[in-house]
Design an enzyme around this catalytic site. Structure first.
Site, PDB file in Angstrom:
ATOM      1  N   TYR A 215      38.592 -11.285 -11.009  1.00 12.33           N
ATOM      2  CA  TYR A 215      38.859 -12.249  -9.884  1.00 12.33           C
ATOM      3  C   TYR A 215      40.431 -13.077 -10.393  1.00 12.33           C
ATOM      4  CZ  TYR A 215      39.047 -16.402  -6.922  1.00 12.33           C
ATOM      5  OH  TYR A 215      39.429 -17.374  -5.893  1.00 12.33           O
TER       6      TYR A 215
ATOM      7  N   LYS B 197      43.942 -12.940  -8.786  1.00 11.44           N
ATOM      8  CA  LYS B 197      44.681 -14.147  -8.304  1.00 11.44           C
ATOM      9  C   LYS B 197      45.863 -14.502  -8.864  1.00 11.44           C
ATOM     10  CE  LYS B 197      41.988 -15.595  -4.879  1.00 11.44           C
ATOM     11  NZ  LYS B 197      42.391 -15.840  -3.430  1.00 11.44           N
TER      12      LYS B 197
HETATM   13  N1  NAP Z   1      35.721 -22.071  -2.513  1.00 10.92           N
HETATM   14  C1  NAP Z   1      36.584 -22.246  -3.692  1.00 10.92           C
HETATM   15  O1  NAP Z   1      36.077 -22.858  -4.592  1.00 10.92           O
HETATM   16  C2  NAP Z   1      37.843 -21.575  -3.841  1.00 10.92           C
HETATM   17  C3  NAP Z   1      38.924 -21.912  -4.782  1.00 10.92           C
HETATM   18  C4  NAP Z   1      39.985 -21.224  -4.787  1.00 10.92           C
HETATM   19  C5  NAP Z   1      40.391 -20.379  -4.198  1.00 10.92           C
HETATM   20  N2  NAP Z   1      39.487 -19.978  -2.883  1.00 10.92           N
HETATM   21  C6  NAP Z   1      39.891 -18.872  -2.086  1.00 10.92           C
HETATM   22  O2  NAP Z   1      39.871 -19.307  -1.193  1.00 10.92           O
HETATM   23  C7  NAP Z   1      39.999 -18.108   0.042  1.00 10.92           C
HETATM   24  C8  NAP Z   1      38.863 -18.314   1.373  1.00 10.92           C
HETATM   25  O3  NAP Z   1      37.624 -18.736   0.433  1.00 10.92           O
HETATM   26  P1  NAP Z   1      36.535 -19.676   0.791  1.00 10.92           P
HETATM   27  O4  NAP Z   1      36.224 -20.610  -0.305  1.00 10.92           O
HETATM   28  O5  NAP Z   1      36.825 -20.461   2.300  1.00 10.92           O
HETATM   29  O6  NAP Z   1      35.172 -18.467   1.061  1.00 10.92           O
HETATM   30  P2  NAP Z   1      34.222 -17.895   2.016  1.00 10.92           P
HETATM   31  O7  NAP Z   1      33.706 -19.173   2.983  1.00 10.92           O
HETATM   32  O8  NAP Z   1      33.313 -17.161   1.477  1.00 10.92           O
HETATM   33  O9  NAP Z   1      35.231 -17.289   2.905  1.00 10.92           O
HETATM   34  C9  NAP Z   1      35.892 -15.960   2.727  1.00 10.92           C
HETATM   35  C10 NAP Z   1      36.362 -15.338   3.809  1.00 10.92           C
HETATM   36  O10 NAP Z   1      37.135 -14.287   3.439  1.00 10.92           O
HETATM   37  C11 NAP Z   1      36.549 -13.374   4.336  1.00 10.92           C
HETATM   38  N3  NAP Z   1      36.828 -11.882   3.731  1.00 10.92           N
HETATM   39  C12 NAP Z   1      36.383 -11.241   2.627  1.00 10.92           C
HETATM   40  N4  NAP Z   1      36.622  -9.991   2.357  1.00 10.92           N
HETATM   41  C13 NAP Z   1      37.219  -9.739   3.517  1.00 10.92           C
HETATM   42  C14 NAP Z   1      38.203  -8.536   4.015  1.00 10.92           C
HETATM   43  N5  NAP Z   1      37.969  -7.451   3.428  1.00 10.92           N
HETATM   44  N6  NAP Z   1      38.937  -8.724   5.196  1.00 10.92           N
HETATM   45  C15 NAP Z   1      38.760  -9.893   5.911  1.00 10.92           C
HETATM   46  N7  NAP Z   1      38.375 -10.919   5.621  1.00 10.92           N
HETATM   47  C16 NAP Z   1      37.498 -10.961   4.362  1.00 10.92           C
HETATM   48  C17 NAP Z   1      34.901 -13.634   4.409  1.00 10.92           C
HETATM   49  O11 NAP Z   1      34.773 -12.901   5.639  1.00 10.92           O
HETATM   50  P3  NAP Z   1      33.130 -12.598   5.964  1.00 10.92           P
HETATM   51  O12 NAP Z   1      32.545 -13.686   6.516  1.00 10.92           O
HETATM   52  O13 NAP Z   1      33.208 -11.286   6.716  1.00 10.92           O
HETATM   53  O14 NAP Z   1      32.563 -12.371   4.656  1.00 10.92           O
HETATM   54  C18 NAP Z   1      35.289 -14.946   4.883  1.00 10.92           C
HETATM   55  O15 NAP Z   1      35.904 -15.138   6.027  1.00 10.92           O
HETATM   56  C19 NAP Z   1      39.479 -16.985  -0.952  1.00 10.92           C
HETATM   57  O16 NAP Z   1      40.820 -16.106  -0.980  1.00 10.92           O
HETATM   58  C20 NAP Z   1      39.347 -17.620  -2.283  1.00 10.92           C
HETATM   59  O17 NAP Z   1      39.498 -16.651  -3.278  1.00 10.92           O
HETATM   60  C21 NAP Z   1      38.241 -20.552  -3.019  1.00 10.92           C
END
Ligand code: NAP
Length: 271
Positions: free
Chosen positions: A146, A150
């Protein structure tokens, strides 16, 4: 004129919170997702569309972009938010796990960028936002691949901004800390082979601590506000950190030697 934002991965978490925030503030919103729901939150509103977009499928990226431009005339901001975490012990992961992680987090981001850049270039402007993580500038255990994705998007974005700035196109990197979303459970691809017993203790303790941090994280609206700022501040600033923990950790990482950072993470996560 009303501005338009397109967001990938807007079904849940940060993407969904961002779509709602821009909508509340009067923008046209194209909320894209792999599986659009049967009932939409704003079915009657002409400023909101839901489009199917899977970042691993170029045809869906093109058709979502086309639908947005046909409906609203142009896209002003594109948010590459879709992503997930492949997590666990590296030895347990196979090529398919690793490829899928890069296909989504890295090549998905690049595919989307290649789709929208001709439109931004024609318009002599636009904002391309890539959601990375503090994990694009520091690391934790069990997230090796991961982090690699990033860090890749961070380098990609930092270099890309040189060639896009003369064209009036802004590139922005959003770096969230721990955010309370599906990231740590439903979306996580956890891989650990229990037969690799040397790791079992470490994984059990470490994953429990990492997941607890996620569950106690900031709400996704924290990141949505930062994405709003990056979209609207009119600056050429590249990086935006989201969350108090994120700012503190990045500052710490900058000021203490690598050895001290490693000892700190070992004592907090693995012990
Ligand atoms: N949460 C944290 O602590 C955190 C910290 C740093 C960075 N981030 C980053 O923030 C971003 C959003 O994550 P989140 O925390 O909001 O998690 P999340 O609630 O799991 O949301 C992830 C989203 O990405 C979508 N997704 C996954 N694979 C995909 C694909 N092939 N095509 C289109 N959509 C896809 C998921 O869709 P489905 O509903 O279809 O699965 C969901 O809508 C990510 O890039 C993550 O790496 C998160």
């Amino acid at each position: 004129m009303i501005q338009t934002v397109l967001i990938t991965g807007a079904s849940t978490g940060i993407g969904k919170a961002t779509a709602e925030l821009f909508f509340e503030r009067g923008w046209n919103v194209v909320a894209t997702m792999r599986t659009p729901p049967k009932s939409e939150p704003h079915p009657q509103d002409s400023r909101w569309i839901v489009a199917r977009l899977d970042v691993t499928d170029p045809l869906t990226i093109e058709s979502a972009a086309k639908e947005a431009i046909d409906r609203f005339g142009r896209i002003d901001v594109w948010v590459n938010n879709a992503g997930y975490g492949l997590v666990g012990t590296f030895e347990s992961m196979n090529g398919e796990h690793i490829r899928r992680q890069f296909e989504t987090n890295v090549f998905g981001t690049m595919r989307c960028a290649q789709t929208i850049l001709p439109h931004f270039r024609q318009n002599c402007g636009g904002v391309l936002i890539n959601v990375t993580s503090i994990g694009a500038r520091l690391t934790f255990p069990f997230y090796s691949v991961y982090h690699a994705t990033k860090w890749a998007v961070d380098g990609f974005s930092e270099s890309l901004q040189f060639e896009l700035r003369p064209l009036g196109i802004r590139v922005k990197i959003i770096e969230p800390g721990a955010i309370r979303t599906d990231f740590y459970d439903r979306s996580a691809d956890f891989v650990h082979d229990q037969a690799l017993i040397s790791y079992n203790n470490m994984v059990e303790k470490g994953m429990a601590k990492m997941n607890a941090t996620g569950r106690n994280g900031a709400p996704p609206s924290t990141v949505a506000e930062v994405i709003w700022k990056a979209s609207t501040d009119g600056s050429w600033r590249l990086r935006y950190v989201a969350g108090l923990d994120a700012k503190a950790l990045l500052t710490l990482r900058r000021v203490i030697p690598t050895r001290a950072y490693q000892a700190l993470v070992r004592s907090q996560v693995l012990k």
